[in-house]
Design an enzyme around this catalytic site. Structure first.
Site, mmCIF file in Angstrom:
data_model
loop_
_atom_site.group_PDB
_atom_site.id
_atom_site.type_symbol
_atom_site.label_atom_id
_atom_site.label_comp_id
_atom_site.label_asym_id
_atom_site.label_seq_id
_atom_site.Cartn_x
_atom_site.Cartn_y
_atom_site.Cartn_z
ATOM 1 N N GLU A 108 73.901 12.016 23.200
ATOM 2 C CA GLU A 108 72.340 11.970 22.388
ATOM 3 C C GLU A 108 72.406 13.873 22.275
ATOM 4 O O GLU A 108 72.062 14.302 21.499
ATOM 5 C CB GLU A 108 71.224 11.766 23.341
ATOM 6 C CG GLU A 108 70.032 11.383 22.458
ATOM 7 C CD GLU A 108 68.816 9.931 22.825
ATOM 8 O OE1 GLU A 108 69.408 8.905 22.887
ATOM 9 O OE2 GLU A 108 68.128 10.425 23.166
ATOM 10 N N ARG B 32 53.233 35.758 -0.455
ATOM 11 C CA ARG B 32 51.498 35.805 -0.082
ATOM 12 C C ARG B 32 51.550 37.302 0.170
ATOM 13 O O ARG B 32 52.185 38.412 1.565
ATOM 14 C CB ARG B 32 51.673 35.277 1.099
ATOM 15 C CG ARG B 32 50.148 35.752 1.935
ATOM 16 C CD ARG B 32 48.921 34.401 1.508
ATOM 17 N NE ARG B 32 47.962 34.689 2.510
ATOM 18 C CZ ARG B 32 46.463 34.463 0.974
ATOM 19 N NH1 ARG B 32 46.975 34.151 -0.168
ATOM 20 N NH2 ARG B 32 45.821 34.950 1.737
ATOM 21 N N GLN C 7 54.878 44.892 10.280
ATOM 22 C CA GLN C 7 56.282 44.626 11.067
ATOM 23 C C GLN C 7 55.840 43.489 12.113
ATOM 24 O O GLN C 7 56.473 42.825 12.528
ATOM 25 C CB GLN C 7 55.638 46.299 11.967
ATOM 26 C CG GLN C 7 57.771 45.973 12.665
ATOM 27 C CD GLN C 7 57.377 47.443 13.266
ATOM 28 O OE1 GLN C 7 56.683 47.512 13.792
ATOM 29 N NE2 GLN C 7 58.293 47.726 13.157
#
Ligand SMILES: Cc1cc2nc3c(=O)[nH]c(=O)nc-3n(C[C@H](O)[C@H](O)[C@H](O)COP(=O)(O)OP(=O)(O)OC[C@H]3O[C@@H](n4cnc5c(N)ncnc54)[C@H](O)[C@@H]3O)c2cc1C
Length: 386
Positions: free
Chosen positions: A241, A267, A278
């Site tokens: 798992e 955007r 930055q």
């Protein structure tokens, strides 16, 4: 170390991403019938039994290919809860049958579990036994050719839809590591009942409930491994798992990382794409760094597992790295989308789906305890290695 996939695995990956994106879309509200419909579809594609040997109806993948398949499923399927359910079934419940089942048990249980006909759940946790799983109180008392189970399990993934329960119970209470035994129990067995489905934060597509046993008689030929070997069965299932299940989060992270890069390119604010600032681009690079390094750790653990290692440190580190990276990547993806990030969308979903990953498969604190212990640090006894 070369973690490149061969051509066949690459082809399988692409196929799974396409299939999962097209066929496994979830309805807005959890619907058990639709869950089972999608489960059967995934079964037909060989996804719910990928690590089951071919002789018992599976695809016989090793841990590296299984991680690749789970990663692809996580990338293609936006319902991370469904992917989590598939992976919990396969790695926590089915792999114990593959690794500890007798020949007769494998022939009886594996084909339906691998084909998508049966869904499995793994029950360990109890109200008073979470991280300290060795102290579980569910009792199994031998009575001739059967065992009688009494007790309750909580937070059991897939319980509301499960056909088979892989259950840990105490056959020698206070017997420590050798006091537990694993049982295979069919849903509908008299004395077994399942509570109401929980509402929870994240992983909405993965149903979870409590499971109760009241004088539930289980034939002795449904003991998995020998009596007293429950902790060993559990430890093995957790290795699978912590390694392969967490690949689902790598896939989800990749999907969100790609759309985040696209978003910051598109955007515009202050007459420029926000990705040109930055503070934004560095955040994207940090996301990529976390994703890539967690991915390397996971595939390193998968390679070791495929080679037969029973090391617990690699899977614990992989689990830590992937779950922490997923939470942080989800937070960053929300931040970079601004208000859009807090609407119901994939960045918000990743964040909600990632938080539980710090808890299941043994909490991240317990994984750190386990790694510290392997380094000779931390004095307390191990208990059952969550
Ligand atoms: C989405 C999800 C799916 C799950 N599915 C299953 C399932 O299918 N089957 C199943 O059996 N269980 C399942 N669980 C339960 C899970 O295994 C437990 O929640 C987990 O082991 C932690 O137990 P707990 O919740 O009781 O927390 P606790 O053990 O009560 O821990 C609470 C907090 O204390 C900390 N803590 C406890 N002990 C220590 C310690 N010694 N050192 C440092 N910190 C410590 C923990 O890290 C945690 O932060 C699932 C849980 C989740 C969230």
């Amino acid at each position: 170390m070369n973690f490149d996939f061969d051509a066949e695995t690459e082809e399988m990956r692409d196929m799974v991403v396409r299939f999962a994106g097209g066929e496994l879309t979830a309805p807005p509200e959890f619907d058990p019938d639709d869950f089972r419909r999608r489960w059967r579809l995934a079964g037909k594609q060989g996804l719910v039994g990928s690590t089951v040997p071919v002789a018992y109806g599976g695809s016989g993948l090793d841990a590296v290919c299984a991680a690749a398949m789970t990663e692809a499923l996580g990338q293609g399927c936006t319902d991370t809860g469904f992917v989590f359910s598939v992976a919990a079934h396969l790695f926590a419940a089915v792999m114990p049958v593959v690794e500890f089942g007798t020949e007769e048990q494998k022939r009886r249980w594996l084909p339906a579990l691998a084909s998508g006909e049966w869904i499995a759940a793994h029950g360990v946790t109890e109200p008073e036994a979470g991280s300290d799983a060795l102290r579980l109180r569910t009792r199994a008392v031998r009575d001739g050719g059967r065992y009688v189970l009494n007790g309750s399990k909580c937070f059991i993934t897939n319980a509301p839809v499960a056909d088979v329960f892989v259950v840990q119970a105490a056959t020698a209470p206070g017997g420590g590591f050798f006091g537990l035994t694993t049982f295979l129990v069919r849903a509908g067995t008299p004395g077994l009942s399942v509570g109401r489905r929980y509402g929870k934060t994240g992983l909405h597509g993965s149903p979870m409930a409590d499971v109760h046993f009241e004088d539930c008689a289980v034939p002795a030929d449904q003991v998995l491994g020998a009596e007293g070997s429950g902790a060993a069965v559990f430890a093995s299932s957790m290795r699978w798992e912590r390694t392969c299940l967490f690949a689902a989060y790598l896939g989800a992270m990749k999907r969100v990382l790609d759309t985040t890069v696209e978003h910051v390119r598109q955007r515009r604010q202050f007459e420029a794409a926000i990705g040109s600032f930055q503070a934004v681009s560095h955040r994207v690079v940090d996301m990529m760094l976390r994703y890539e390094s967690a991915r390397l750790m996971l595939y390193k653990a998968a390679r070791a597992l495929a080679d037969g290692s029973d090391d617990e440190v690699g899977p614990a580190l992989a689990k830590l790295a992937v779950s922490e990276a997923a939470v942080q990547l989800g937070l960053d993806a929300v931040q970079l989308r601004g208000a859009l990030g807090i609407l119901d969308g994939e960045s918000h979903a990743l964040l909600c789906d990632a938080v539980p990953a710090r808890i299941f498969s043994g909490t991240n604190e317990i994984q750190k305890n386990n790694v510290a212990r392997a380094l000779g640090l931390g004095g307390r006894p191990a208990g059952m290695r969550r």
